[in-house]
Design a protein around this motif. Structure first.
Motif, PDB file in Angstrom:
ATOM      1  N   TYR A   1       6.478  47.901 -48.624  1.00 29.20           N
ATOM      2  CA  TYR A   1       5.831  48.223 -49.705  1.00 29.20           C
ATOM      3  C   TYR A   1       6.696  47.485 -50.945  1.00 29.20           C
ATOM      4  CZ  TYR A   1       2.936  50.195 -53.525  1.00 29.20           C
ATOM      5  OH  TYR A   1       2.498  50.760 -54.880  1.00 29.20           O
TER       6      TYR A   1
ATOM      7  N   TYR B   1       1.939  44.358 -48.473  1.00 28.96           N
ATOM      8  CA  TYR B   1       0.951  45.002 -48.601  1.00 28.96           C
ATOM      9  C   TYR B   1       0.190  45.300 -46.877  1.00 28.96           C
ATOM     10  CZ  TYR B   1       2.696  45.086 -53.550  1.00 28.96           C
ATOM     11  OH  TYR B   1       3.423  45.452 -54.325  1.00 28.96           O
TER      12      TYR B   1
ATOM     13  N   ALA C   1       2.493  46.822 -44.065  1.00 27.70           N
ATOM     14  CA  ALA C   1       2.598  48.491 -44.564  1.00 27.70           C
ATOM     15  C   ALA C   1       1.062  49.301 -44.045  1.00 27.70           C
ATOM     16  CB  ALA C   1       3.351  48.473 -45.685  1.00 27.70           C
ATOM     17  N   CYS C   2       0.283  48.614 -44.963  1.00 29.19           N
ATOM     18  CA  CYS C   2      -1.104  49.487 -44.537  1.00 29.19           C
ATOM     19  C   CYS C   2      -1.933  49.643 -42.858  1.00 29.19           C
ATOM     20  CB  CYS C   2      -2.049  48.257 -45.276  1.00 29.19           C
ATOM     21  SG  CYS C   2      -3.977  49.314 -45.134  1.00 29.19           S
TER      22      CYS C   2
ATOM     23  N   SER D   1      -0.771  50.980 -50.389  1.00 32.46           N
ATOM     24  CA  SER D   1      -0.610  49.836 -49.067  1.00 32.46           C
ATOM     25  C   SER D   1      -1.649  48.968 -49.229  1.00 32.46           C
ATOM     26  CB  SER D   1       0.343  49.868 -47.915  1.00 32.46           C
ATOM     27  OG  SER D   1       1.544  50.616 -48.261  1.00 32.46           O
TER      28      SER D   1
END
Length: 180
Positions: free
Chosen positions: A25, A30, A33-34, A57
């Protein structure tokens, strides 16, 4: 003794995953991370810091449908409930805007809460448009920055209608968001 070692490994693994997502993040990765947050969500869904980090994220990577998992788990603290409400507003706006663009649902007669997220800005601008016939695309100017322009349209891809928001600063495209 074995129980203590196993517990230590589990605690460290949890800290390592959360730390790794946080690092992704911070490095503005992102989508990674997501995805990582999604993969481990069921294991850590009671950890509100984890759920919030995962949701932010996903928000930053435009994976809005994944917000629903976090929304349902963020309920035990004031900050978590605030985050859940924020994510719920954005998810609702996405669904209503998509519904309006595809099926002609009128948004102008309603007053909705809003956020600072780009989809919220476009939702607000679109819902204030006077009655109109459906168009291929909509051009809207940001109310706070006249040089910031949004282009909203539907794109058909693999037999799925996707909602696209393009952000322009003057005439330069700075970001493209795709939602379905």
């Amino acid at each position: 003794m074995r129980y203590l070692i196993l517990l230590f490994i589990i605690v460290n693994l949890h800290a390592d995953i959360k730390h790794k997502i946080f690092q992704l993040y911070q490095n503005e990765e992102y989508t990674k991370a997501c995805t990582m947050g999604y993969n481990y969500f069921n294991r850590y869904k009671k950890d509100e810091t984890y759920s919030s980090l995962y949701a932010f994220s996903c928000l930053k990577s435009d994976h809005l449908d994944r917000l629903s998992q976090a929304i349902t788990s963020l309920k035990f603290s004031k900050e978590a409930r605030k985050n859940a409400a924020y994510f719920a507003i954005i998810l609702m706006q996405k669904k209503l805007l998509y519904y309006s663009l595809i099926d002609g649902y009128k948004l102008s007669k309603f007053k909705f809460p809003t956020t600072d997220y780009v989809l919220s800005k476009v939702f607000d601008l679109y819902s204030k448009l006077p009655s109109h016939k459906p168009k291929k695309f909509y051009i809207m100017r940001d109310s706070n920055d006249p040089k910031l322009i949004y282009k909203l349209y539907i794109m058909k891809q693999h037999n799925i209608n996707k909602m696209v928001i393009e952000e322009y600063y003057d005439t330069i495209k700075i970001k493209r968001h795709i939602y379905w």
